[in-house]
Design an enzyme around this catalytic site. Sequence first.
Site, mmCIF file in Angstrom:
data_model
loop_
_atom_site.group_PDB
_atom_site.id
_atom_site.type_symbol
_atom_site.label_atom_id
_atom_site.label_comp_id
_atom_site.label_asym_id
_atom_site.label_seq_id
_atom_site.Cartn_x
_atom_site.Cartn_y
_atom_site.Cartn_z
ATOM 1 N N LYS A 1 -19.798 -68.741 -3.071
ATOM 2 C CA LYS A 1 -20.646 -68.237 -1.991
ATOM 3 C C LYS A 1 -20.264 -68.903 -0.663
ATOM 4 C CE LYS A 1 -24.823 -67.289 -3.124
ATOM 5 N NZ LYS A 1 -25.955 -67.794 -3.851
ATOM 6 N N ARG B 1 -29.406 -72.288 -1.116
ATOM 7 C CA ARG B 1 -28.923 -71.537 -2.287
ATOM 8 C C ARG B 1 -27.735 -72.227 -2.957
ATOM 9 N NH1 ARG B 1 -28.124 -65.421 -0.908
ATOM 10 N NH2 ARG B 1 -26.773 -66.206 0.719
ATOM 11 N N GLY C 1 -27.391 -65.614 -11.195
ATOM 12 C CA GLY C 1 -28.788 -65.819 -11.591
ATOM 13 C C GLY C 1 -29.045 -67.066 -12.415
ATOM 14 N N MET D 1 -28.571 -70.322 -11.522
ATOM 15 C CA MET D 1 -29.070 -71.508 -10.810
ATOM 16 C C MET D 1 -30.132 -71.097 -9.787
ATOM 17 S SD MET D 1 -25.665 -73.769 -10.467
ATOM 18 C CE MET D 1 -24.668 -72.457 -9.869
ATOM 19 N N ARG E 1 -18.634 -61.248 -2.834
ATOM 20 C CA ARG E 1 -17.818 -61.879 -3.879
ATOM 21 C C ARG E 1 -17.125 -60.798 -4.689
ATOM 22 N NH1 ARG E 1 -22.892 -63.919 -7.591
ATOM 23 N NH2 ARG E 1 -23.742 -61.866 -7.879
ATOM 24 N N HIS F 1 -12.581 -62.231 -43.705
ATOM 25 C CA HIS F 1 -11.988 -60.979 -44.177
ATOM 26 C C HIS F 1 -12.492 -59.804 -43.355
ATOM 27 C CE1 HIS F 1 -11.792 -57.414 -46.776
ATOM 28 N NE2 HIS F 1 -10.583 -57.890 -47.020
ATOM 29 N N ARG G 1 0.630 -56.253 -44.807
ATOM 30 C CA ARG G 1 0.067 -57.003 -45.935
ATOM 31 C C ARG G 1 0.054 -56.064 -47.140
ATOM 32 N NH1 ARG G 1 -3.516 -59.089 -41.491
ATOM 33 N NH2 ARG G 1 -3.609 -61.359 -41.650
ATOM 34 N N ARG H 1 5.523 -58.045 -46.050
ATOM 35 C CA ARG H 1 5.303 -59.308 -46.755
ATOM 36 C C ARG H 1 5.066 -59.046 -48.230
ATOM 37 N NH1 ARG H 1 0.112 -62.757 -45.085
ATOM 38 N NH2 ARG H 1 -0.954 -61.197 -46.320
ATOM 39 N N GLU I 1 3.315 -71.048 -42.532
ATOM 40 C CA GLU I 1 1.852 -71.122 -42.502
ATOM 41 C C GLU I 1 1.325 -72.314 -43.280
ATOM 42 O OE1 GLU I 1 0.183 -67.550 -44.262
ATOM 43 O OE2 GLU I 1 1.829 -67.399 -45.692
ATOM 44 N N SER J 1 7.944 -66.262 -39.136
ATOM 45 C CA SER J 1 6.755 -65.684 -38.509
ATOM 46 C C SER J 1 5.604 -66.649 -38.772
ATOM 47 C CB SER J 1 6.461 -64.311 -39.104
ATOM 48 O OG SER J 1 5.284 -63.787 -38.533
ATOM 49 N N GLY K 1 2.216 -67.862 -39.504
ATOM 50 C CA GLY K 1 0.927 -67.367 -39.986
ATOM 51 C C GLY K 1 -0.123 -68.349 -39.499
ATOM 52 N N THR K 2 -0.548 -68.126 -38.279
ATOM 53 C CA THR K 2 -1.393 -69.136 -37.644
ATOM 54 C C THR K 2 -2.802 -69.206 -38.243
ATOM 55 O OG1 THR K 2 -1.710 -67.476 -35.936
ATOM 56 C CG2 THR K 2 -0.194 -69.269 -35.435
ATOM 57 N N ASN K 3 -3.176 -68.195 -39.029
ATOM 58 C CA ASN K 3 -4.496 -68.286 -39.687
ATOM 59 C C ASN K 3 -4.451 -69.399 -40.728
ATOM 60 O OD1 ASN K 3 -5.062 -65.964 -38.257
ATOM 61 N ND2 ASN K 3 -4.659 -64.613 -39.993
ATOM 62 N N ASP K 4 -3.481 -69.284 -41.633
ATOM 63 C CA ASP K 4 -3.381 -70.318 -42.662
ATOM 64 C C ASP K 4 -2.929 -71.646 -42.072
ATOM 65 O OD1 ASP K 4 -4.228 -69.515 -45.280
ATOM 66 O OD2 ASP K 4 -2.686 -67.975 -45.198
ATOM 67 N N CYS L 1 2.260 -63.844 -36.534
ATOM 68 C CA CYS L 1 1.516 -62.701 -37.047
ATOM 69 C C CYS L 1 0.086 -63.055 -37.432
ATOM 70 C CB CYS L 1 2.250 -62.048 -38.214
ATOM 71 S SG CYS L 1 2.393 -63.128 -39.643
ATOM 72 N N TYR M 1 8.335 -62.804 -30.403
ATOM 73 C CA TYR M 1 7.351 -61.720 -30.427
ATOM 74 C C TYR M 1 6.007 -62.210 -30.950
ATOM 75 C CZ TYR M 1 8.096 -61.348 -35.497
ATOM 76 O OH TYR M 1 8.148 -61.611 -36.835
HETATM 77 C C1 PEP Z 1 -1.817 -66.028 -41.561
HETATM 78 O O1 PEP Z 1 -2.095 -66.856 -42.421
HETATM 79 O O2 PEP Z 1 -1.816 -66.286 -40.354
HETATM 80 C C2 PEP Z 1 -1.485 -64.658 -41.953
HETATM 81 C C3 PEP Z 1 -1.070 -63.781 -41.071
HETATM 82 O O3 PEP Z 1 -1.679 -64.326 -43.254
HETATM 83 P P1 PEP Z 1 -3.092 -63.933 -43.889
HETATM 84 O O4 PEP Z 1 -4.083 -63.835 -42.769
HETATM 85 O O5 PEP Z 1 -2.878 -62.654 -44.584
HETATM 86 O O6 PEP Z 1 -3.332 -65.082 -44.794
HETATM 87 MG MG MG Z 2 -1.585 -66.390 -44.515
#
Ligand code: PEP
Ligand code: MG
Length: 954
Positions: free
Chosen positions: A41, A111, A120, A122, A355, A472, A593, A690, A825, A844, A846-849, A911, A931
């Site tokens: 502001k 203000r 809104g 503060m 703004r 899931h 998958r 996979r 992973e 690749s 597998g950033t989840n695991d 992935c 990628y």
């Molecule tokens: C992961 O682990 O990042 C992955 C892509 O495999 P999934 O989610 O199927 O375990």
């Molecule tokens: Mg996995």
Amino acid sequence: MSKTAAAPERASAPSTRKGVYFFGDGKAEGNARMRDLLGGKGAGLAEMMNAGVPVPPGYTITTEACRQFFDAGGRLPERIAREETTMLARLERLLGRRLGDPENPLLLSVRSGAPISMPGMMDTILNLGLNDLTVEGLARKTGNARFAYDSYRRFIQMFSDVVLGLPRAILERELTAAKRREKAASDVDLGEKPLRALVARLQRVVKGEIGSEFPQDARTQLMAARDAVFRSWNTDRAVHYRQLHGIADTLGTAVNVQAMVFGNLGPTSATGVGFTRDPSTGEPDFYGEFLMNAQGEDVVSGIRTPRPIHFMERDLPEAYAELREITGRLERHYRDVQDFEFTVEAGRLFMLQTRRAARTGIAALRIAVDMVDEGLLGKREALERVEPDHLEQVLHPVLDPAARRRHTLLAQGLPASPGAAAGAVVFTSEEAVSRGRKERVLLVRAETSPDDISGMNAAQGILTGTGGMTSHAAVVARGMGKCCVAGCTALVIDEEKKTLRIGSRTFREGAFLSLDGSTGQVLEGDVPTSDSEVVRVLTGQLRPKQAPLYQRFERLMAWCDEVRRLRVRANADVPRDAKVARSLGAEGIGLCRTEHMFFAPDRIPHVVTMILNAKEAREARVRIGRLEAELAEAPRSERQRLRGELERARREGRPAMKSFDGALAKLLPLQRADFKGLFLAMEGTPVTIRTLDPPLHEFLPKKEQLLAEIAALRRAAKSDPRRERLTRTLARVEELHEFNPMLGFRGCRLGLLHPEITRMQARAIFEAAAQVAKSGQAVRPEIMIPLVGDPEELRRQRLEVESVAQEVMASQGTAIPYTIGTMIEIPRAALLADEVAAHADFFSFGTNDLTQMTFGFSRDDCGRFLPEYVEAGILPHDPFVSLDTRGVGVLIQRAAFAGRRAKPGLKIGVCGEHGGDPASIDFFEQTGLDYVSCSPFRVPLARLAAARAALARA
Ligand code: PEP
Ligand code: MG
């Protein structure tokens, strides 16, 4: 759990920087670039003043002063207080009025204004400087005692609330009573006399509450108001808002002290708010609301209903023309849509704020592209004006904004997959499928499992009670582009009774609920939704020519592709999703998958047969292999006996091996058809497939269900082949039970112990590829081995795949260019990346695991504590949503570096779910990966995030 201490951080050394910045008389000491110091502001007011826009003069106390205020335990340092006194004197000189002067009083607004807008959240105080004497002075000067007392009663109300901390309702009650006594429909209908009486009454009530008179000294009022506005940085709602929007607690707020102008001065006065373009649609319409004879808070508080701004053209034509001219100029100056506040005091226009306007995804897209066409922005700048999340909104259906206000908000879960859905509640997949044929349904589950896939597919949306953003339900729903609210802990689901309780409300199967997957909200009833225009074009329901939003979307995407370096692929398992992904610009599939194909109803019986016989078949093979080896080496005297044993082993193992191989043979053509469909849909771009990943027991029926069925059959008949079959299945289910399936017999471990499964999948891939290649279309399969923790695992699986590839290519007489790689992973694979790379053509992540195993947080169970971790500030965000760059990120960087050092040119992608998260994509760009791969509906978002990441480093 205690909240994060929200006091802004300590300055390392006491600053000697100026603490107060003046603006007035056409000049300002600040400007738009000083947002961090002056707040949005303050910077906006300074910039407007410099641009010759009529702005009431005043001064801004900096955010740095706010930090020092907190450092000193809630006191403004003496040096800055002195600066403020000087600035106030300057303001008084400029206006020829003095604060607290009974004859010619200066009135002020005080203000807040943070560097990042927190609308809104503060506090604000208006009409400061009024007391029992100055109110009379104001009445005389304006010749309008009604106005003066109306302003005074407003001031008492606001000051009591914000500074004295009285509950707002106490004084509001007095106002309502006064209106009732006077039979006044609204505040404006209260005349001078009742307002005088009301002021006296309010003062008495305040005195009764705080034990002393309402402060009469104007300077004391000012200091107290200023400090209260600083403190409002830490109100619960402000802290909560910052948490929700990831705004640092350390920023602090500036305080803007400004000469009051009055929109409540009479019939030629007004106040209003507006936007230079429509913030919902982006249409270049001047858009806003105003109220005649009112002060700012009346417009936003809903006490009176404001009117559309174009009516102002008739009521206050000159002020309206000037407003149009100024706001148009501001938009061109900032080259962005403005959200502004104004007041007209006795026909004279003043701008109080400008703004950057907050906007929907659709509006953001339209505005950015239109502004390029209007020559206001370059293409690259346009990419900075559209947030990746905006694009998601453009693709998903939305709950109709007007209609949703009429529906009760029942609960709040995680915004797991954006979009909107309304439907009848069902509690099982079967019900979703059968009921879903006739009507819209919402699948409500404690948590979904892979065998809910058909129900999820049939449902409009998914609502779960547990599970986080990579549960899931969340992953699959995002993959399907289906709305999902996950981890909604307020749900109490009774599957048996088919009821859902939320708080005191109970809903039976068939009751209608609505979900907003972009906010995680669950609403009662059937809120209408509107479909995305872009999706309607991509699915052939609408022609591009008739779809202006789609055309803008395509243009913006093309601009992204001109600048991005990272390739973008999609995680897709079936041709339908692959086609969507391709139409949204995916340059390949980064993860198919294959287990999702196993779950289709035509496959599950074969899959179950395969699993039921896998162990025995393997044992038989091992036994036969051992005997064959022994026989080959055996002395003559032993051979007769070994031949007999071998014969028996073959005979005994035959049924299991036959069933196992038979099931694989049944699955082979089905998988081949799947892969062919994927290759065709992806038009020669790379397709990463996979091999089977999840534990086998996930494909079998649940133990409880089997027990119930067996018990029912036992009651019905003595002996029954079906019961025997079920009993055998039960035994296998029990055998396969694992305490930690996520760390159990899954991934390449399955393929190593049952190489026939890997071989069947490889055969299906190469035969499909050969068929497609023969039809003349290019095809590029990439076979990916999951859950590798040791280089030897990959080496062995690679040999299996290669031998099948050779066989198929030889028998089909076709050469297929293919590669074999692995998921990284498991942290150990990341640590041994150089050795793993020796057997891999690509990595690749597998950033989840990888996140799960690096933190030791179960993906499925962390919903119980992770939100609290984030709220308490133990972690800055959910690491399953946005990559933990400090820990998991370092593993990725090292593995990528070591992998490429061992094998120059190694292709590396991601992935896991992070492949569709803008902040993580920025990190992957920085790390130099090749990628990212994400769910189909996130592909455009990833293209934009990749482009922005590249631009940030250009
Ligand atoms: C992961 O682990 O990042 C992955 C892509 O495999 P999934 O989610 O199927 O375990
Ligand atoms: Mg996995």
